[in-house]
Design a protein around this motif. Structure first.
Motif, mmCIF file in Angstrom:
data_model
loop_
_atom_site.group_PDB
_atom_site.id
_atom_site.type_symbol
_atom_site.label_atom_id
_atom_site.label_comp_id
_atom_site.label_asym_id
_atom_site.label_seq_id
_atom_site.Cartn_x
_atom_site.Cartn_y
_atom_site.Cartn_z
ATOM 1 N N SER A 1 15.094 6.309 35.319
ATOM 2 C CA SER A 1 15.679 7.600 34.973
ATOM 3 C C SER A 1 17.011 7.809 35.681
ATOM 4 O O SER A 1 17.987 8.270 35.080
ATOM 5 C CB SER A 1 14.710 8.729 35.336
ATOM 6 O OG SER A 1 13.492 8.609 34.631
ATOM 7 N N HIS B 1 20.605 8.088 33.869
ATOM 8 C CA HIS B 1 21.308 9.364 33.999
ATOM 9 C C HIS B 1 22.655 9.206 34.678
ATOM 10 O O HIS B 1 23.622 9.902 34.329
ATOM 11 C CB HIS B 1 20.445 10.352 34.791
ATOM 12 C CG HIS B 1 21.149 11.633 35.121
ATOM 13 N ND1 HIS B 1 21.427 12.596 34.174
ATOM 14 C CD2 HIS B 1 21.645 12.114 36.299
ATOM 15 C CE1 HIS B 1 22.054 13.618 34.744
ATOM 16 N NE2 HIS B 1 22.198 13.343 36.026
ATOM 17 N N GLY C 1 23.593 13.849 29.182
ATOM 18 C CA GLY C 1 23.421 13.997 30.625
ATOM 19 C C GLY C 1 22.586 15.211 30.982
ATOM 20 O O GLY C 1 21.790 15.178 31.932
ATOM 21 N N THR D 1 18.901 14.172 30.282
ATOM 22 C CA THR D 1 18.353 13.248 31.278
ATOM 23 C C THR D 1 18.269 13.905 32.658
ATOM 24 O O THR D 1 17.366 13.597 33.436
ATOM 25 C CB THR D 1 19.209 11.979 31.355
ATOM 26 O OG1 THR D 1 20.581 12.339 31.627
ATOM 27 C CG2 THR D 1 19.152 11.216 30.041
ATOM 28 N N GLY D 2 19.204 14.807 32.949
ATOM 29 C CA GLY D 2 19.132 15.524 34.221
ATOM 30 C C GLY D 2 17.939 16.458 34.283
ATOM 31 O O GLY D 2 17.300 16.604 35.328
ATOM 32 N N TYR E 1 14.428 6.857 26.606
ATOM 33 C CA TYR E 1 15.779 6.482 27.009
ATOM 34 C C TYR E 1 16.368 5.432 26.081
ATOM 35 O O TYR E 1 17.586 5.422 25.826
ATOM 36 C CB TYR E 1 15.773 5.983 28.456
ATOM 37 C CG TYR E 1 15.519 7.074 29.458
ATOM 38 C CD1 TYR E 1 16.181 8.295 29.369
ATOM 39 C CD2 TYR E 1 14.607 6.906 30.492
ATOM 40 C CE1 TYR E 1 15.951 9.311 30.288
ATOM 41 C CE2 TYR E 1 14.371 7.918 31.417
ATOM 42 C CZ TYR E 1 15.044 9.106 31.299
ATOM 43 O OH TYR E 1 14.815 10.116 32.204
#
Length: 449
Positions: free
Chosen positions: A14, A18, A65, A68-69, A418
């Protein structure tokens, strides 16, 4: 696969996914603002188009972003409840400030993205772009201070296993904060600038008359050169902080097993953790002591000063560090070559001398992925080099992981997520960002053979 290993792999995957979008969110706004500044000064429509094109790319990368954050923030609580229970009250401040900076970045990015063509005054639009750049940079800085705290914890006392007497400002500005934030911020601008320069250099190699790409390269390349030249200074500062605060991490980074004065710097080598030695390395006498402590006779602690269970995985730490440094050295050499060519061709504008040498364009293309590789390798070295601690000297990683079983199922699910996001981002960037630019002439679209 143990649940601890599955949780570590999921967090590593992850973070590595990210971080690519995080560095883009920091650096791409600078390029789009520089392009708009050139447009405001020259009224050359190519610069305006570049700013809009780079803004679209920034928006795409920003959106992914954000996703994923958000996933990472949930993973901290779901995979590492022991860590969050202890650390949450201590490092809540930088996370809160990161969220505030992130929301401001989103607001100003929206103004910038949809404020073209007179929808907002030109000066307001330009200032919005500057604020996107500032907020994106601050967002990254605040997050890195939290990671720095994990390496050099400060701002609290421990009573009955819990953090008390918390000073959130002391925690945020811990001994490693300045070193890590400066090193990471410079790396963000450096990696993205080299990647963007490589993309436009690839087009110019096929069509040297592609005017828009020549001007784009003239914007991205100076950023790459400046950051590549100052990054070694930041790296030296970071290494000295590690030497003082995490001597065992330094020993793992360098494959240093014995405690000795006048320790050598190792280039390459294969750390053998069973034999407790590093084989096949090129050793430069005294240089590690000099770099770490500014003293050729300074004592450098070796891995053998702690028992094996307190050592990080040495091979991974050492190799990732070597990769990071190697990529950085290549980019620095490329920056010096660029300055030499600029000096030789100083009578003409940058967009002319840069395309005079096909070999130079090929060199830029080869440098394209190096910055991103260095960022990934650097984070591996930072995180793996701290093991077995999640908070250096305070909490071990195994004590922070969740007790919920079957973490491997979550690992598989997020890996597929992902992979899907990566494919979508590639398609969107190819369609929205890498299309032909005005003034390119025939056969300048990267998609056209």
């Amino acid at each position: 696969m143990t649940d601890l290993l599955a949780a570590r792999l999921q967090m590593a995957m992850s973070l590595m996914f990210h971080i690519l979008f995080a560095v883009a969110g920091i650096a791409m706004p600078l390029l789009m603002v520089l392009a708009e500044a050139r447009w405001l000064k020259t009224r050359d429509e190519i610069y305006r188009t570049l700013a809009k094109r780079w803004c679209r790319g920034t928006a795409i990368l920003f959106a992914v972003g954000a996703v994923t954050g958000t996933v990472l923030s949930f993973e901290l609580g779901l995979l590492w409840p022991g860590f969050m229970e202890f650390a949450g009250p201590v490092i809540g401040l930088p996370f809160a400030m990161e969220g505030f900076a992130f929301f401001l970045e989103a607001i100003f990015l929206g103004i910038y993205l949809y404020g073209w063509d007179g929808k907002v005054p030109e000066r307001v639009h330009f200032v919005a772009g500057i604020l996107v750049c500032i907020c994106g940079t601050l967002s990254g800085i605040f997050v890195v201070t939290a990671n720095a705290w994990m390496n050099t914890p400060a701002g609290f006392d421990i009573e009955q296993g819990m953090a008390v007497n918390i000073d959130p400002w002391a925690a945020m500005w811990n001994p490693a904060s300045l070193a890590q934030t400066s090193h990471m911020t410079i790396a963000a601008f450096q990696s993205v600038a080299f990647a963007v320069a490589a993309i436009h250099a690839a087009v110019l190699l096929r069509n040297p008359g592609a005017t828009a790409h020549r001007k784009a390269l003239a914007i991205a390349l100076p950023v790459a050169v400046v950051t590549a030249l100052i990054q070694p200074l930041s790296g030296d500062f970071s290494a000295k902080v590690v030497a003082e605060s995490q001597p065992i991490k330094l020993a793992a980074l360098e494959g240093q097993w014995e405690t000795e004065r006048g320790a050598p710097l190792r280039i390459g080598g294969w750390p053998d953790e069973e034999a407790e030695e590093t084989r096949y390395a090129i050793e430069i006498p005294y240089l590690l002591s000099i770099l770490a402590f500014n003293d050729p006779q300074a004592e450098v602690a070796g891995l053998k000063t702690v028992p094996p269970e307190d050592r990080p995985p040495v091979a991974i730490t050492h190799f990732s560090f070597q990769i990071m440094v190697g990529c950085g050295m290549v980019m620095m050499l490329t920056a010096l070559i660029t300055l030499f060519l600029w000096w030789r061709g100083a009578k003409g504008p940058p967009q002319e001398w840069m395309t005079r040498h096909p070999w130079f364009l090929k060199l830029l293309i080869a440098n394209g992925p190096l910055g991103l590789i260095a960022v990934e390798a650097g984070w591996i070295a930072t995180e793996v080099g701290r093991q077995p601690w999640v908070i250096q000297g305070v909490m071990r990683t195994k004590d922070a992981v969740t007790q919920v079983p079957n973490i491997w199922m979550s690992l598989v699910s997020f890996t597929l997520l992902y992979l899907f996001l990566g494919i979508i981002v590639t398609i969107l960037l190819k369609r929205q960002v890498f299309a032909s630019l005005p003034g390119d002439g025939p056969n300048t679209d990267p998609e056209v053979d």
